[in-house]
Design a protein around this motif. Structure first.
Motif, PDB file in Angstrom:
ATOM      1  N   VAL A   1       0.857  -1.182   0.000  1.00 52.05           N
ATOM      2  CA  VAL A   1       0.000   0.000   0.000  1.00 52.05           C
ATOM      3  C   VAL A   1       0.892   1.231   0.000  1.00 52.05           C
ATOM      4  N   VAL A   2       0.652   2.114  -0.938  1.00 50.19           N
ATOM      5  CA  VAL A   2       1.327   3.409  -0.979  1.00 50.19           C
ATOM      6  C   VAL A   2       0.288   4.445  -0.597  1.00 50.19           C
ATOM      7  N   GLY A   3       0.511   5.143   0.526  1.00 49.16           N
ATOM      8  CA  GLY A   3      -0.521   6.098   0.891  1.00 49.16           C
ATOM      9  C   GLY A   3      -0.338   6.749   2.241  1.00 49.16           C
ATOM     10  N   SER A   4      -1.420   7.334   2.707  1.00 54.45           N
ATOM     11  CA  SER A   4      -1.405   8.228   3.857  1.00 54.45           C
ATOM     12  C   SER A   4      -1.513   7.486   5.178  1.00 54.45           C
ATOM     13  N   VAL A   5      -0.977   8.148   6.208  1.00 55.29           N
ATOM     14  CA  VAL A   5      -1.087   7.688   7.586  1.00 55.29           C
ATOM     15  C   VAL A   5      -1.538   8.894   8.404  1.00 55.29           C
ATOM     16  N   ASN A   6      -2.716   8.807   9.011  1.00 53.21           N
ATOM     17  CA  ASN A   6      -3.289   9.936   9.744  1.00 53.21           C
ATOM     18  C   ASN A   6      -3.714   9.534  11.149  1.00 53.21           C
ATOM     19  N   ALA A   7      -3.763  10.513  12.018  1.00 53.26           N
ATOM     20  CA  ALA A   7      -4.477  10.373  13.282  1.00 53.26           C
ATOM     21  C   ALA A   7      -5.898  10.878  13.065  1.00 53.26           C
ATOM     22  N   ASP A   8      -6.886  10.042  13.360  1.00 56.88           N
ATOM     23  CA  ASP A   8      -8.298  10.409  13.211  1.00 56.88           C
ATOM     24  C   ASP A   8      -8.820  10.985  14.521  1.00 56.88           C
ATOM     25  N   LEU A   9      -9.251  12.237  14.498  1.00 61.71           N
ATOM     26  CA  LEU A   9      -9.831  12.897  15.661  1.00 61.71           C
ATOM     27  C   LEU A   9     -11.343  12.894  15.473  1.00 61.71           C
ATOM     28  N   VAL A  10     -12.039  12.115  16.282  1.00 61.99           N
ATOM     29  CA  VAL A  10     -13.454  11.808  16.036  1.00 61.99           C
ATOM     30  C   VAL A  10     -14.339  12.392  17.135  1.00 61.99           C
ATOM     31  N   ILE A  11     -15.390  13.078  16.707  1.00 56.67           N
ATOM     32  CA  ILE A  11     -16.426  13.581  17.615  1.00 56.67           C
ATOM     33  C   ILE A  11     -17.774  13.108  17.100  1.00 56.67           C
ATOM     34  N   ARG A  12     -18.562  12.528  17.976  1.00 54.22           N
ATOM     35  CA  ARG A  12     -19.917  12.105  17.619  1.00 54.22           C
ATOM     36  C   ARG A  12     -20.895  13.227  17.948  1.00 54.22           C
ATOM     37  N   VAL A  13     -21.854  13.453  17.045  1.00 56.47           N
ATOM     38  CA  VAL A  13     -22.847  14.519  17.221  1.00 56.47           C
ATOM     39  C   VAL A  13     -24.233  13.979  16.905  1.00 56.47           C
ATOM     40  N   ASP A  14     -25.243  14.581  17.539  1.00 53.58           N
ATOM     41  CA  ASP A  14     -26.620  14.221  17.195  1.00 53.58           C
ATOM     42  C   ASP A  14     -26.973  14.731  15.810  1.00 53.58           C
ATOM     43  N   ARG A  15     -26.434  15.884  15.461  1.00 54.18           N
ATOM     44  CA  ARG A  15     -26.601  16.436  14.117  1.00 54.18           C
ATOM     45  C   ARG A  15     -25.429  17.356  13.833  1.00 54.18           C
ATOM     46  N   ARG A  16     -25.111  17.511  12.560  1.00 50.33           N
ATOM     47  CA  ARG A  16     -23.992  18.359  12.174  1.00 50.33           C
ATOM     48  C   ARG A  16     -24.401  19.828  12.215  1.00 50.33           C
ATOM     49  N   PRO A  17     -23.488  20.725  12.581  1.00 52.42           N
ATOM     50  CA  PRO A  17     -23.844  22.137  12.667  1.00 52.42           C
ATOM     51  C   PRO A  17     -24.087  22.756  11.303  1.00 52.42           C
ATOM     52  N   MET A  18     -25.001  23.715  11.281  1.00 50.61           N
ATOM     53  CA  MET A  18     -25.194  24.553  10.108  1.00 50.61           C
ATOM     54  C   MET A  18     -24.106  25.623  10.107  1.00 50.61           C
ATOM     55  N   PRO A  19     -23.858  26.292   8.973  1.00 50.08           N
ATOM     56  CA  PRO A  19     -22.861  27.367   8.955  1.00 50.08           C
ATOM     57  C   PRO A  19     -23.146  28.402  10.043  1.00 50.08           C
ATOM     58  N   GLY A  20     -22.140  28.719  10.824  1.00 49.64           N
ATOM     59  CA  GLY A  20     -22.279  29.705  11.886  1.00 49.64           C
ATOM     60  C   GLY A  20     -22.860  29.166  13.177  1.00 49.64           C
ATOM     61  N   GLU A  21     -23.187  27.883  13.227  1.00 49.98           N
ATOM     62  CA  GLU A  21     -23.832  27.283  14.393  1.00 49.98           C
ATOM     63  C   GLU A  21     -22.825  26.437  15.178  1.00 49.98           C
ATOM     64  N   THR A  22     -23.021  26.360  16.485  1.00 42.96           N
ATOM     65  CA  THR A  22     -22.231  25.497  17.357  1.00 42.96           C
ATOM     66  C   THR A  22     -23.125  24.418  17.938  1.00 42.96           C
ATOM     67  N   VAL A  23     -22.653  23.182  17.911  1.00 42.58           N
ATOM     68  CA  VAL A  23     -23.378  22.089  18.550  1.00 42.58           C
ATOM     69  C   VAL A  23     -22.436  21.401  19.536  1.00 42.58           C
ATOM     70  N   ILE A  24     -23.015  20.730  20.512  1.00 44.88           N
ATOM     71  CA  ILE A  24     -22.228  19.993  21.498  1.00 44.88           C
ATOM     72  C   ILE A  24     -22.065  18.550  21.027  1.00 44.88           C
ATOM     73  N   GLY A  25     -20.841  18.062  21.088  1.00 48.68           N
ATOM     74  CA  GLY A  25     -20.568  16.691  20.673  1.00 48.68           C
ATOM     75  C   GLY A  25     -20.044  15.854  21.818  1.00 48.68           C
ATOM     76  N   SER A  26     -19.609  14.671  21.480  1.00 49.21           N
ATOM     77  CA  SER A  26     -19.061  13.724  22.461  1.00 49.21           C
ATOM     78  C   SER A  26     -17.642  14.137  22.848  1.00 49.21           C
ATOM     79  N   ASP A  27     -17.056  13.405  23.795  1.00 48.43           N
ATOM     80  CA  ASP A  27     -15.631  13.554  24.055  1.00 48.43           C
ATOM     81  C   ASP A  27     -14.852  13.227  22.780  1.00 48.43           C
TER      82      ASP A  27
END
Length: 318
Positions: free
Chosen positions: A32-58
């Motif tokens: 495999v030739v390719g990328s290696v990343n750290a995935d920073l994951v937050i779970r949300v009930d819904r994704r924010p609209m532009p300009g909006e803040t929502v509370i997510g998981s740890d």
């Protein structure tokens, strides 16, 4: 039909010398030739609209990156696989290297590089679907010189698996060296005809196919249209609906088992890693896709990308 044991595991790996009278097995079935990343994951009930803040998981941090994901998916299934890529000099680099090594991926061609490791910021919605932003970090410095230095190794592998979280020129250079190319055109971008012509197969999902072809369409029609772009074969993945395989003169629909999706992050990479390995073991494309569909389905049943990838026993009942 394949089962999770017996035929599913494929023939037992040969030793370095193979059977008497046969051509020696390559050191790796796939690279495999390719990328290696750290995935920073937050779970949300819904994704924010532009300009909006929502509370997510740890915030949860997982090993990821499309290249690393595909290598781990194949290694967990039993593949002899090496990863050619770069990790940074930060704490994420050490974390990512340790995770890959723990899953049995050969890291002799994974280069420690001054600078930040790649990072993906991922939001996972209540339905298990995700949205991803990638900061490439040192993945952007994987170069044609890296490919040239590994040319003999790449040429010896039965399959080389490629994606587009690395520079396009590097991907094209790797494709020129490979005996067989499995190319996942993700993230989608314009690529030269030279690259498409050696794909066997080109692997895209519905969104990527729509971007390539100028709009959505019926899956079998889209698969034929992908083949008309010039690859030797094509696979259109359809999430919970499985995949469609297009080869010259033949289009085959491959259904997926039904599972409850917890997190779809990295499912496409699990699919592609499994597909590349089974092709390296000698499966036909339709059979390899049928196996890969089950691996992809198994991967969405747990959170994270690599952390969710199945071992052979996890495929029982699918």
């Amino acid at each position: 039909m394949m089962t999770a044991r017996g035929d599913d595991a494929g023939p037992a790996p040969e030793g370095a010398g193979g059977r008497r009278g046969e051509e020696p097995a390559p050191p790796f079935e796939m690279i495999v030739v390719g990328s290696v990343n750290a995935d920073l994951v937050i779970r949300v009930d819904r994704r924010p609209m532009p300009g909006e803040t929502v509370i997510g998981s740890d915030l949860a941090t997982y090993p990821g990156g499309k290249g690393a994901n595909q290598a781990v998916a194949a290694a967990r299934l039993g593949a002899r696989v090496a990863l050619l890529g770069r990790v940074g000099s930060d704490g994420n680099g050490e974390f990512l290297r340790k995770a890959l090594s723990g899953d049995g991926v050969d890291l002799d061609r994974l280069t420690d590089t001054p600078g930040p490791s790649g990072v993906a910021v991922i939001t996972v919605g209540a339905d298990g679907d995700n949205s991803i932003i990638v900061s490439p970090g040192v993945n952007a410095r994987l170069s044609e010189d890296d490919i040239a230095a590994a040319a003999d190794l790449l040429a010896s592998a039965r399959v080389v698996s490629l994606q587009l979280e690395s520079p396009l020129a590097t991907v094209v250079a790797a494709a020129r060296t490979a005996a067989r190319v499995v190319f996942n055109l993700s993230p989608p971008a314009a690529v030269p005809d030279e690259l498409l012509a050696v794909c066997d197969p080109l692997v895209v999902n519905e969104h990527e196919a729509a971007l390539l072809l100028g709009g959505p369409g019926e899956p079998e029609q889209q698969a034929r249209a992908l083949l008309a772009l010039g690859p030797r074969s094509a696979v259109l993945t359809l999430g919970a609906d499985g995949a469609v395989v297009a080869e010259p003169g033949t289009v085959t629909a491959v259904p997926s088992p039904r599972v409850e999706a917890v997190d779809t992050t990295g499912a496409g990479d699990a699919f592609t890693g499994a597909l590349a390995w089974r092709l390296a073991r000698g499966d036909g494309l339709a059979d390899a896709t049928a196996f890969a569909v089950r691996v992809g389905a198994a991967s969405v049943r747990a959170p994270g990308a690599q952390s969710s990838y199945p071992y052979p026993e996890d495929l029982e009942g699918l």
